[in-house]
Design an enzyme around this catalytic site. Structure first.
Site, short mmCIF file in Angstrom:
data_model
loop_
_atom_site.label_atom_id
_atom_site.label_comp_id
_atom_site.label_asym_id
_atom_site.label_seq_id
_atom_site.Cartn_x
_atom_site.Cartn_y
_atom_site.Cartn_z
N LYS A 216 0.86 -1.18 0.00
CA LYS A 216 0.00 0.00 0.00
C LYS A 216 0.89 1.23 0.00
O LYS A 216 1.70 1.43 0.91
CB LYS A 216 -0.90 -0.01 1.24
N LYS B 233 -2.27 -1.47 -3.84
CA LYS B 233 -3.15 -0.30 -3.76
C LYS B 233 -2.32 0.96 -3.84
O LYS B 233 -1.31 1.04 -3.14
CB LYS B 233 -3.88 -0.37 -2.42
C1 PBG Z 1 -7.64 2.98 5.69
C2 PBG Z 1 -7.88 2.97 4.24
C3 PBG Z 1 -7.70 4.00 3.29
C4 PBG Z 1 -8.20 3.49 2.08
C5 PBG Z 1 -8.63 2.21 2.32
N1 PBG Z 1 -8.41 1.89 3.64
C6 PBG Z 1 -7.22 5.39 3.46
C7 PBG Z 1 -5.81 5.68 3.73
O1 PBG Z 1 -4.96 4.81 3.89
O2 PBG Z 1 -5.52 6.86 3.83
C8 PBG Z 1 -8.27 4.24 0.77
C9 PBG Z 1 -9.34 3.79 -0.17
C10 PBG Z 1 -9.63 4.70 -1.29
O3 PBG Z 1 -8.99 5.75 -1.49
O4 PBG Z 1 -10.56 4.38 -2.04
N2 PBG Z 1 -6.32 3.09 6.08
#
Ligand code: PBG
Length: 324
Positions: free
Chosen positions: A195, A248
């Site tokens: 991520k 992601k």
């Molecule tokens: C929680 C999380 C996030 C997203 C999914 N789970 C936000 C982040 O990490 O700031 C992002 C999902 C999206 O942008 O569609 N940590």
């Protein structure tokens, strides 16, 4: 054989021939639709930066679940907006928390729907970071225990799968142990293994009210410049017991999806995130692109890169298009 004996255009002459040799196909059964659950009753609020996506109250989940399943979208991932937040994010593992209530409602009303939960603290902490703090830094090891408690509370409420998205080191092993010790050894972990610290999460942070109140997430989420490190992160999660590896965001990281697909034999998921959705919607609203075709082409590219599972706000729209 080369031109003029060989002519690639021969196989592109009509739609039937093109369909015959098509290499990649999208299927609604491999989409996961994100749901934002909010407190209250009869609530359905459109998220301004994500047209067509709503925050809904628990009583609206049944209708949403039925709509998804009629379209062949059999999996959802849940995000919660709790009534109140605190420094330790205790709302994340509250027995009657917003997610726990949502899971129960969905498993009651739509038992065949696969309910996946996002395991993270950022929606539940008053400072907006994904773990608890020591001073201004996120305390990795103290956070692990809270994450494991959270995942366990989701499984106890009936979740079919948990998906940790916090990017703390060691969380997959900690969650696996907590689940196994409590007889949830059949609940899989879909790890947000790779991520990135991405600007594409902007609209989500409005939707889920989880932007950090100070600083940013770069001390735990990955540097967008790195791909060898992605392999390292994925290897660790495999060793710790992940069942599915996620990358992601998706579109800016197709090379990473492709590398993971080549190097690991676990199913690969890709999260087509909020900013990616918002860009297509905004340009389409302005009439600058054909939104439907760009949606289809984008999702196809994510699949072609190697994603088996696509988490996307377009899940229902794409499923409808596939039915045409
Ligand atoms: C929680 C999380 C996030 C997203 C999914 N789970 C936000 C982040 O990490 O700031 C992002 C999902 C999206 O942008 O569609 N940590």
């Amino acid at each position: 054989m080369v031109f003029p004996e060989y002519r690639p255009r021969r196989l592109r002459r009509n739609e039937s021939l093109r369909a015959l040799i098509r290499e990649t196909h999208l299927s609604p059964s491999q989409f996961v639709y994100p749901l934002f659950i909010m407190p209250g009753k009869m609530k359905r609020e459109e998220i301004s930066s994500m047209p067509g996506v709503f925050r809904i109250s628990v009583d609206q989940l049944e209708q949403e679940a039925k709509e998804c399943m009629e379209l062949g979208v059999n999996s959802v991932i849940l995000f919660g907006l709790p009534e109140k937040k605190d420094a330790m994010g205790t709302g994340a593992h509250a027995k009657d928390g917003i997610i726990q209530r949502g899971i129960k409602e969905l498993k009651n009303k739509a038992p065949d729907l696969t309910v996946i939960t996002d395991v993270c603290l950022c929606e539940y902490t008053d400072h907006g970071h994904c773990g608890c703090l020591i001073g201004d830094t996120v305390d990795n090891d103290a956070t692990l225990e809270i994450l494991a408690k959270t995942a366990l509370s989701h499984a106890q409420a009936g979740a079919d799968m948990v998906a940790p998205s916090d990017m703390m080191d060691g969380r997959v092993a900690e969650i696996r142990a907590a689940l196994d010790e409590n007889n949830f050894d059949m609940v899989p972990i879909m790890s947000y293994a790779v991520k990135y610290a991405s600007a594409f999460y902007g609209p989500f942070r409005d939707a889920a009210d989880c932007a950090p109140k100070f600083g940013d997430r770069r001390s735990y989420q990955m540097d967008p410049a790195n791909s060898r490190e992605a392999m390292r992160e994925a290897t660790l999660d495999v060793d710790e017991g992940a069942d599915i590896l996620m990358v992601k965001p998706a579109l800016a990281y197709l090379d990473i999806i492709s590398r993971l697909k080549d190097e690991f034999d676990l199913p690969i998921a890709a999260y087509h995130v909020s900013g990616e959705y918002a860009m297509i919607k905004a340009a389409a609203e302005k009439g600058w692109i054909d939104g439907e075709r760009v949606m289809a082409e984008t999702l196809l590219s994510i699949k072609r890169a190697g994603a088996d599972i696509i988490i996307t706000y377009f899940a229902k729209d794409m499923a409808k298009l596939l039915q045409k």
